[in-house]
Design an enzyme around this catalytic site. Structure first.
Site, PDB file in Angstrom:
ATOM      1  N   TYR A   1      -4.386   1.418  15.951  1.00 12.73           N
ATOM      2  CA  TYR A   1      -3.127   1.345  16.673  1.00 12.73           C
ATOM      3  C   TYR A   1      -3.301   1.028  18.153  1.00 12.73           C
ATOM      4  O   TYR A   1      -2.528   0.263  18.719  1.00 12.73           O
ATOM      5  CB  TYR A   1      -2.347   2.660  16.522  1.00 12.73           C
ATOM      6  CG  TYR A   1      -1.792   2.839  15.134  1.00 12.73           C
ATOM      7  CD1 TYR A   1      -0.553   2.337  14.792  1.00 12.73           C
ATOM      8  CD2 TYR A   1      -2.540   3.488  14.151  1.00 12.73           C
ATOM      9  CE1 TYR A   1      -0.043   2.475  13.511  1.00 12.73           C
ATOM     10  CE2 TYR A   1      -2.048   3.640  12.866  1.00 12.73           C
ATOM     11  CZ  TYR A   1      -0.800   3.130  12.547  1.00 12.73           C
ATOM     12  OH  TYR A   1      -0.314   3.262  11.273  1.00 12.73           O
TER      13      TYR A   1
ATOM     14  N   GLU B   1      -7.526   8.726   6.500  1.00 16.82           N
ATOM     15  CA  GLU B   1      -7.713   9.317   7.818  1.00 16.82           C
ATOM     16  C   GLU B   1      -8.265  10.741   7.814  1.00 16.82           C
ATOM     17  O   GLU B   1      -7.546  11.718   8.069  1.00 16.82           O
ATOM     18  CB  GLU B   1      -6.406   9.257   8.611  1.00 16.82           C
ATOM     19  CG  GLU B   1      -5.947   7.829   8.877  1.00 16.82           C
ATOM     20  CD  GLU B   1      -4.728   7.739   9.781  1.00 16.82           C
ATOM     21  OE1 GLU B   1      -4.465   6.624  10.271  1.00 16.82           O
ATOM     22  OE2 GLU B   1      -4.055   8.762   9.998  1.00 16.82           O
TER      23      GLU B   1
ATOM     24  N   ARG C   1       0.851  -1.187   0.000  1.00 12.74           N
ATOM     25  CA  ARG C   1       0.000   0.000   0.000  1.00 12.74           C
ATOM     26  C   ARG C   1       0.891   1.243   0.000  1.00 12.74           C
ATOM     27  O   ARG C   1       1.747   1.393   0.868  1.00 12.74           O
ATOM     28  CB  ARG C   1      -0.905   0.016   1.236  1.00 12.74           C
ATOM     29  CG  ARG C   1      -1.802   1.251   1.269  1.00 12.74           C
ATOM     30  CD  ARG C   1      -2.527   1.433   2.584  1.00 12.74           C
ATOM     31  NE  ARG C   1      -3.168   2.743   2.579  1.00 12.74           N
ATOM     32  CZ  ARG C   1      -3.420   3.468   3.658  1.00 12.74           C
ATOM     33  NH1 ARG C   1      -3.104   3.015   4.860  1.00 12.74           N
ATOM     34  NH2 ARG C   1      -3.989   4.652   3.551  1.00 12.74           N
TER      35      ARG C   1
ATOM     36  N   HIS D   1      -3.074  11.166   0.700  1.00 17.57           N
ATOM     37  CA  HIS D   1      -2.552  10.852   2.035  1.00 17.57           C
ATOM     38  C   HIS D   1      -1.841  12.086   2.583  1.00 17.57           C
ATOM     39  O   HIS D   1      -0.621  12.094   2.764  1.00 17.57           O
ATOM     40  CB  HIS D   1      -1.616   9.642   1.976  1.00 17.57           C
ATOM     41  CG  HIS D   1      -1.336   9.008   3.307  1.00 17.57           C
ATOM     42  ND1 HIS D   1      -1.429   7.647   3.531  1.00 17.57           N
ATOM     43  CD2 HIS D   1      -0.950   9.536   4.497  1.00 17.57           C
ATOM     44  CE1 HIS D   1      -1.112   7.372   4.785  1.00 17.57           C
ATOM     45  NE2 HIS D   1      -0.812   8.521   5.401  1.00 17.57           N
TER      46      HIS D   1
ATOM     47  N   ASN E   1      -7.539   1.812   9.942  1.00 16.70           N
ATOM     48  CA  ASN E   1      -6.221   1.978  10.558  1.00 16.70           C
ATOM     49  C   ASN E   1      -6.427   1.914  12.064  1.00 16.70           C
ATOM     50  O   ASN E   1      -7.217   2.689  12.619  1.00 16.70           O
ATOM     51  CB  ASN E   1      -5.603   3.327  10.196  1.00 16.70           C
ATOM     52  CG  ASN E   1      -5.234   3.430   8.726  1.00 16.70           C
ATOM     53  OD1 ASN E   1      -5.282   2.445   7.990  1.00 16.70           O
ATOM     54  ND2 ASN E   1      -4.877   4.620   8.283  1.00 16.70           N
TER      55      ASN E   1
ATOM     56  N   GLU F   1      -3.748  -0.220   8.148  1.00 13.07           N
ATOM     57  CA  GLU F   1      -2.569   0.091   8.958  1.00 13.07           C
ATOM     58  C   GLU F   1      -2.732  -0.533  10.330  1.00 13.07           C
ATOM     59  O   GLU F   1      -3.806  -0.477  10.926  1.00 13.07           O
ATOM     60  CB  GLU F   1      -2.365   1.610   9.143  1.00 13.07           C
ATOM     61  CG  GLU F   1      -1.957   2.360   7.901  1.00 13.07           C
ATOM     62  CD  GLU F   1      -1.766   3.857   8.155  1.00 13.07           C
ATOM     63  OE1 GLU F   1      -1.529   4.241   9.333  1.00 13.07           O
ATOM     64  OE2 GLU F   1      -1.868   4.623   7.196  1.00 13.07           O
TER      65      GLU F   1
END
Length: 498
Positions: free
Chosen positions: A333, A189, A99, A144, A331, A400
């Site tokens: 985390y 995002e 990606r 992005h 994404n 992600e």
């Protein structure tokens, strides 16, 4: 090659356990494993071969104090000059896909399509062609974070014209690369673009217009995304046979206690954190979440505004945006604990004041070099189930997932993070029947981590930013991920942490 493309573009998932004993640590055949990067973070060559200036070029040069180590992405990983070398790393790693994002300013130096930079087109054509020649699927993000500076000078995402600017740019991208790229992410995002770029000013373009600028950005961004989706659907899908969607960063918000007000606060944070951006696209009713509209409107009135600071969608716009994603790009985390908070005194507006929550984390959760990014695998599993149950059980592409180094090369903390989070993914697939078809490690290599500069490292490969050649060196996590992809089975034995 063809069978991977069929998997990634989202056919309905057949039961992964029909009539057979299930190995719950084995990855389903239709789950693709890859890694990611983004243009500004790795490419460098910031003013070479006709590339124009973008908002990160401007901010890092004009306001170096906004970056922890006062660094820039001028050279970054020098990926612009290392395509062959980097693809060799990917091939050795065994990646099924890579990606990456396209730099708007590299192919349209002024931001407008009247001037197309052929050198930029050639660079991405070469990257895509070399990936395919090595049986690595290109997964491409259109935008992005690196807006051309000339468009920011005209207002950027606060200007409704961004809808046309993004659509025109996307058309150039589809025209030149869509014959080979079959998975597109329109925008990466939205929260980080709008809240951090137009609200707090932490990210480029660095505007501090909280509670107003970030909501204007969100409103225009969602409409721009929908226009790109409909354009692809109408003009390109039949011939190019690809899928297209959007990616949001979704941390998990867990109530700090069983008190009703904390349970409500956690849900409220989820809606402000990612529901504001994904609800209009994925929820059956479309539009912003009711609690977001309610809380912003109430505080706006108390602050003396004649109307809510959050713009309203017309019913026509709600219908136009709803359903404009073939998959849910996730994404993820970490997780935060959430408590309700009393309203702040009336003053300058902000999204934080609108949300009215307090967040913190358990200090016992595994952390690396950046304390916020703690490993909480049960939070990922809860997030996956939340998406399933609240957004119509969409196909989920985990675009992600990663962990910052505590050690430069012996990154056992990262290996443990990947093991624990991948176990959560497998549990979500086999036990919860969540439709996950892609898992992406962030990131392929250490890179420019935005406001953190080079002080935070997420890479599988170490990059020496003090060496002009930017050598890449595999960390221990490379061995782990390479074996994982080869065997397609998770060994859950915990590594010994340093």
């Amino acid at each position: 090659m063809g069978i991977y493309l069929v998997f990634i573009i989202g056919a309905v998932i057949v039961s992964r356990s029909q009539g057979h004993a299930v190995d719950y640590l084995k990855f389903p055949d239709d789950l693709l494993l890859g890694a990611a990067s983004s243009s500004y973070q790795v490419e460098g060559a910031w003013n070479e071969d006709g590339k124009g200036e973008n908002i990160w070029d401007r901010m890092t040069h004009a306001n170096p104090e906004k970056i922890d180590d006062r660094s820039t992405g001028d050279i970054a990983c020098d990926a612009y000059h290392k395509t062959k070398e980097d693809i060799a790393l990917m091939k050795d790693l065994g990646l099924q896909f890579y990606r990456f994002s396209i730099s708007w300013s590299r192919i349209l130096p002024t931001g407008f399509p009247n001037k197309i930079n052929q050198a930029g087109i050639d660079y991405y054509n070469d990257l895509i062609n070399q990936l395919l020649a090595n049986n690595i699927i290109p997964m491409v993000t259109v935008y992005h974070w690196d807006l051309p500076q000339p468009l920011q000078d005209l207002g950027g995402f606060a200007n409704p014209e961004i809808i046309n600017w993004l659509k025109d740019y996307a058309k150039v991208v589809f025209d030149h690369f869509g014959d080979r790229v079959k998975t597109w992410i329109t925008i990466n995002e939205p929260k980080q673009i709008c809240e951090f770029g137009y609200g707090t000013g932490m990210f480029a373009p660095g505007l501090q217009a909280g509670g107003i600028g970030n909501y204007l950005c969100t409103h225009n961004l969602l409409k721009a995304h929908a226009h790109i989706y409909h354009m692809y659907d109408k003009i390109y899908r039949r011939n190019q046979k690809g899928h297209i969607g959007i990616t949001a960063e979704c941390s998990w918000s867990e109530p700090a206690t069983n008190a009703t007000q904390d349970i409500e606060a956690a849900e409220r944070r989820r809606q402000f954190d990612f529901g504001m951006y994904m609800n209009p696209i994925f929820h059956k009713n479309g539009d912003y979440p009711a609690v977001v509209k309610q809380f912003v409107a109430k505080r706006s009135k108390e602050e003396g505004f004649p109307r809510s600071r959050l713009p309203e969608f017309t019913q026509q716009e709600i219908n136009f945006i709803k359903g404009t994603s073939d998959f849910f790009g996730l994404n993820h985390y970490t997780t935060v604990l959430v408590k309700d908070k009393k309203a702040d005194p009336i003053g300058d507006p902000s999204q934080d004041k609108d949300t009215r929550v307090e967040t913190f984390q358990d200090p016992n959760w595994l952390t690396g070099s950046f304390s916020y990014f703690r490993s909480v695998p049960w939070g990922l599993r809860k997030a996956l189930n939340y998406i399933k149950h609240n957004y119509g059980n969409p196909e989920i592409l985990i675009t992600e997932n990663g962990f910052p180094d505590a050690e430069s090369f012996n990154d056992q903390g990262r290996i443990r993070y990947y093991k624990d989070n991948l176990k959560a993914v497998l549990d979500a697939i086999y036990t919860d029947h969540v439709r996950i078809t892609v898992y992406t490690a962030w990131s392929l290599m250490d890179n420019f981590e935005w406001s953190s500069g080079y002080t935070v490292r997420f890479g599988l490969y170490h990059v020496d930013f003090n060496d002009t050649n930017r050598p890449r060196t595999p960390k221990e996590s490379v061995k782990f991920y390479k074996n994982l992809i080869k065997t397609r089975r998770l060994n859950t034995e915990d590594p010994k942490l340093p």
